[in-house]
Design a protein around this motif. Structure first.
Motif, PDB file in Angstrom:
ATOM      1  N   ARG A  44      -0.713  -7.824  -4.066  1.00 49.65           N
ATOM      2  CA  ARG A  44      -1.234  -8.235  -2.758  1.00 49.65           C
ATOM      3  C   ARG A  44      -0.115  -8.111  -1.733  1.00 49.65           C
ATOM      4  O   ARG A  44       1.051  -7.948  -2.076  1.00 49.65           O
ATOM      5  CB  ARG A  44      -1.762  -9.665  -2.804  1.00 49.65           C
ATOM      6  N   ALA A  45      -0.484  -8.221  -0.459  1.00 49.38           N
ATOM      7  CA  ALA A  45       0.494  -8.138   0.623  1.00 49.38           C
ATOM      8  C   ALA A  45       1.214  -9.479   0.793  1.00 49.38           C
ATOM      9  O   ALA A  45       0.661 -10.537   0.483  1.00 49.38           O
ATOM     10  CB  ALA A  45      -0.199  -7.737   1.928  1.00 49.38           C
ATOM     11  N   LEU A 109       5.552  -3.757   3.239  1.00 48.04           N
ATOM     12  CA  LEU A 109       4.094  -3.826   3.347  1.00 48.04           C
ATOM     13  C   LEU A 109       3.406  -2.521   2.949  1.00 48.04           C
ATOM     14  O   LEU A 109       2.390  -2.555   2.228  1.00 48.04           O
ATOM     15  CB  LEU A 109       3.710  -4.231   4.772  1.00 48.04           C
ATOM     16  N   ASP A 112       3.272  -2.415  -0.890  1.00 48.33           N
ATOM     17  CA  ASP A 112       2.350  -3.399  -1.452  1.00 48.33           C
ATOM     18  C   ASP A 112       0.899  -2.996  -1.227  1.00 48.33           C
ATOM     19  O   ASP A 112       0.043  -3.169  -2.118  1.00 48.33           O
ATOM     20  CB  ASP A 112       2.621  -4.769  -0.829  1.00 48.33           C
ATOM     21  N   LEU A 113       0.599  -2.456  -0.044  1.00 49.04           N
ATOM     22  CA  LEU A 113      -0.784  -2.051   0.236  1.00 49.04           C
ATOM     23  C   LEU A 113      -1.200  -0.877  -0.646  1.00 49.04           C
ATOM     24  O   LEU A 113      -2.329  -0.838  -1.153  1.00 49.04           O
ATOM     25  CB  LEU A 113      -0.927  -1.701   1.717  1.00 49.04           C
ATOM     26  N   ARG A 114      -0.275   0.094  -0.843  1.00 48.18           N
ATOM     27  CA  ARG A 114      -0.613   1.231  -1.710  1.00 48.18           C
ATOM     28  C   ARG A 114      -0.816   0.755  -3.150  1.00 48.18           C
ATOM     29  O   ARG A 114      -1.721   1.228  -3.848  1.00 48.18           O
ATOM     30  CB  ARG A 114       0.501   2.278  -1.645  1.00 48.18           C
ATOM     31  N   ALA A 116      -1.769  -2.266  -4.206  1.00 45.13           N
ATOM     32  CA  ALA A 116      -3.022  -3.011  -4.304  1.00 45.13           C
ATOM     33  C   ALA A 116      -4.217  -2.070  -4.262  1.00 45.13           C
ATOM     34  O   ALA A 116      -5.193  -2.247  -5.011  1.00 45.13           O
ATOM     35  CB  ALA A 116      -3.102  -4.043  -3.175  1.00 45.13           C
ATOM     36  N   ALA A 117      -4.146  -1.056  -3.399  1.00 50.45           N
ATOM     37  CA  ALA A 117      -5.257  -0.097  -3.322  1.00 50.45           C
ATOM     38  C   ALA A 117      -5.381   0.698  -4.620  1.00 50.45           C
ATOM     39  O   ALA A 117      -6.492   0.969  -5.101  1.00 50.45           O
ATOM     40  CB  ALA A 117      -5.049   0.837  -2.131  1.00 50.45           C
TER      41      ALA A 117
END
Length: 656
Positions: A44-45, A109, A112-114, A116-117
């Motif tokens: 998660r972020a 960020l 983390d976003l990549r 989580a995706a």
């Protein structure tokens, strides 16, 4: 001036943050947040910010300090100390760690976003590919779209649902991709080809084996196990890890009760000889269907047949067939003889064997009938071990036990006497085998002397055996006759323990009790003081001796003398006037602590005579009552007075 203060404040704050970054290596939360199981399993972020604000740094700091809620070192109350330390660390976390974490999380960020995706996309793809109704994806596609942990969760869910459409094909695709092999081997859809393919993917010589599919914890857990199986030490190389994982998969395949028989046989045939022992142990405990047991029996390997014969789930028909193969294998014959599922016809045939080992194994079979036990008992004349096993069997009848006693072996007799509900006449016959010349004979005599149904005349015979343990057991038996107790009392001059046991027995004659009272042993006197059958003159003698010791505490055991004096006063066989006289003599002791000790024992006994309690009140509550100079003694005296009044009042209310 205000501008200068503001610059100094910002400079101090910058220094604090710089020092915190240097001391913590970039921030505690930043270093630890992405290692936590929460982030690993659910990316998660802003994980470091959530870790710091949620108190993660507080727990990390408390562990580093080594604080335990056991003793205070800053504040007397260690709970308050822990709360203050937690508050300090949480304040540091909010002021220092949270701002640092916001900066580092903002910089990280995009990563983390990549991540989580990728987790969400991999889980969505595998859920459609494995749990959907369509045809499975190819192994190359599954491997290309695989993300550790995210995809593995869906694989575990898929294997747990065997009714998923196209499950065999999807399992084969997972095996081709080398994904979730440790889960796939437990599926009921695994056939022989798939099992061997799974093992090929895990073997060191396998081509294109995806090393990242092996859980590191799983590889570490199987490392020692594989090293022990092979009897060698490994260095943890990738080839070794693959070999260890392959052995683990073989064990999982063996434990799969739904694995077809041909697949099971091919897995066993493909296993290394040094790794067969653990596989055979698994084979001996897994509940397979009957046709699998038959295939294993027909396989012909002696080790496999031994494992089948030891399996508690094997059908009786297969055990009967194994008994036919046991002509050339004595170990297999012993396994079949011990197995509780073996048919009665097979047991009957084995009971006629000339091999003593087979008969002993048969006697340990819990399902053996009483008739076969009687037949085995006839062969126990020259085999005490067989007789002991027959006697210990729960199905052995009384006639069988009586037949075993006729062989006059102490080892067999010991097994007989340990059975419940042995008749007294059989115990009397067993007593002839007891003696101090052998360990078995001594133990046999001890068990007979402890048996509740032993007759008095049998106990008298056991008392003549020169063994302290047997004589002590006789002295405590409820059926011990008076003559036997009198005989044992004659040996008490050299054995205080045996004398005290005789003195405590309710059947001991008065003459014997008088003689024991003259020995002067404190152990014997203590039991005499408690025995209601002790004559009054002996009780008075014991009281005089005890008070004499208490008047000269340096010369004797004052605690034992206190117990004896209190026991004499509370003995129901002592006349009331004697109890009153002895209580008066207690108040004549020169040391107040000794007086109060005896009086405390007396007043705490519910059987304390009223005459003794009234005498206490005259001395402790009368006009000229005793007033000890020591405050502790005064409190004890007041407690004794109050208890004596309460006991007398309770008895008066019951009479009314």
């Amino acid at each position: 001036m205000g501008e200068l203060r503001r610059k100094r404040f910002l400079g101090c704050l910058t220094g604090v943050y710089a020092a915190a970054l240097v001391l913590t290596g970039g921030g505690c939360a930043t270093r630890q947040a992405r290692r936590t199981p929460e982030y690993v399993w659910d990316p998660r972020a802003y994980p470091a910010t959530q870790y710091a604000a949620g108190g993660g740094v507080v727990g990390q700091a408390m562990d580093a300090v080594g604080f335990e809620y056991s003793s205070g070192w800053l504040i007397p109350d260690n709970l308050i100390q822990g709360m203050l330390l937690s508050a300090v660390f949480y304040g540091y976390s909010l002021v220092v760690e949270v701002p640092i974490s916001v900066v580092t999380d903002t910089a990280a960020l995009p990563y983390d976003l990549r991540r989580a995706a990728a987790f969400r996309e991999a889980e969505r793809f595998y859920r459609v590919a494995l749990l959907g109704d369509g045809w499975p994806e190819t192994a190359e596609t599954l491997r290309a779209r695989h993300v550790p942990i995210a995809s593995d969760r869906v694989v575990r869910e898929f294997v747990a649902r065997p009714d998923t459409p196209e499950s065999p094909a999807k399992l084969r695709a997972l095996a081709e991709a080398g994904l979730g092999l440790e889960l796939v081997v437990g599926s009921p859809h695994v056939d022989a080809d798939l099992a061997l393919r799974i093992l090929d993917r895990a073997e060191p010589a396998g081509t294109d084996w995806p090393r990242w599919t092996v859980d590191p914890d799983l590889a570490q857990a199987t490392r020692l196990r594989a090293g022990q199986h092979a009897g060698r030490t490994y260095d943890g190389t990738p080839d070794y890890r693959r070999m260890s994982f392959a052995r683990f998969l073989r064990g999982q395949l063996i434990r799969n009760p739904d694995l077809p028989a041909d697949a099971l046989l091919r897995v066993l045939a493909a296993s290394e000889p040094e790794a067969m022992d653990p596989l055979l142990r698994l084979l001996a405990e897994t509940a397979y269907p009957p046709d699998t047991f038959q295939a294993l029996r027909l396989q012909g390997d002696p080790g496999v047949r031994m494992a089948v014969a030891a399996n508690p789930h094997v059908p009786p028909a297969q055990l009967a067939a194994l008994a036919g193969h046991a002509a050339d294998d004595p170990r297999l014959r012993l396994r079949v003889a011990r197995h509780p599922q073996t048919d009665a016809d097979v047991l009957d045939r084995l009971s006629r064997s000339d091999d003593p080992e087979v008969r002993r194994a048969l006697a340990s079979n819990p399902s053996l009938s009483a008739g076969l036990l009687a037949r085995l008992a006839e062969d126990a004349d020259d085999d005490p071990a067989l007789g002991a096993q027959v006697a210990a069997h729960p199905h052995a009848r009384l006639e069988t036990l009586a037949r075993l006693v006729e062989f006059e072996d102490p080892t067999v007799g010991l097994a007989v006497v340990n059975r419940y509900h042995i008749p007294a006449d059989l115990l009397d016959r067993l007593a002839d085998l007891a003696g101090a010349d052998s360990e078995a004979g001594r133990r046999l005599g001890l068990e007979i002397a402890r048996h509740r149904d032993t007759r008095p005349e049998t106990l008298d015979r056991l008392a003549r055996i020169d063994d302290a343990g047997i004589r002590g057991a006789v002295a405590t038996h409820a059926n011990a006759p008076a003559d036997t107790l009198d005989y044992l009392s004659g040996l008490a001059e050299t054995d205080d323990l045996r004398g005290s046991l005789v003195a405590a027995h309710p059947r001991t004659p008065e003459a014997t009790l008088r003689r024991l009272g003259e020995l002067g042993s404190l152990d014997v006197s203590e039991q005499l003081a408690r025995n209601p059958g002790t004559p009054p003159e002996t009780l008075r003698l014991l009281a005089r001796e005890a008070l004499d010791i208490l008047s000269r505490p340096v010369d004797g055991d004052t605690y034992r003398a206190t117990v004896i004096a209190a026991g004499v006063v509370t003995n129901p066989g002592l006349p009331a006037e004697d109890a009153e006289a002895i209580t008066e003599a207690i108040f004549g002791l020169p040391i107040p602590g000794q007086r109060l000790g005896v009086l405390g024992f007396i007043v705490d006994n519910p059987a304390a005579p009223s005459a003794a309690l009234e005498t206490m009140l005259r001395h402790l509550a009368g006009p000229g009552r005793e007033r000890p100079s020591n405050r502790r003694d005064r409190d004890r005296a007041e407690d004794i007075r109050r208890k004596a009044e309460n006991r007398l009042a309770l008895r008066a209310s019951r009479r009314d």
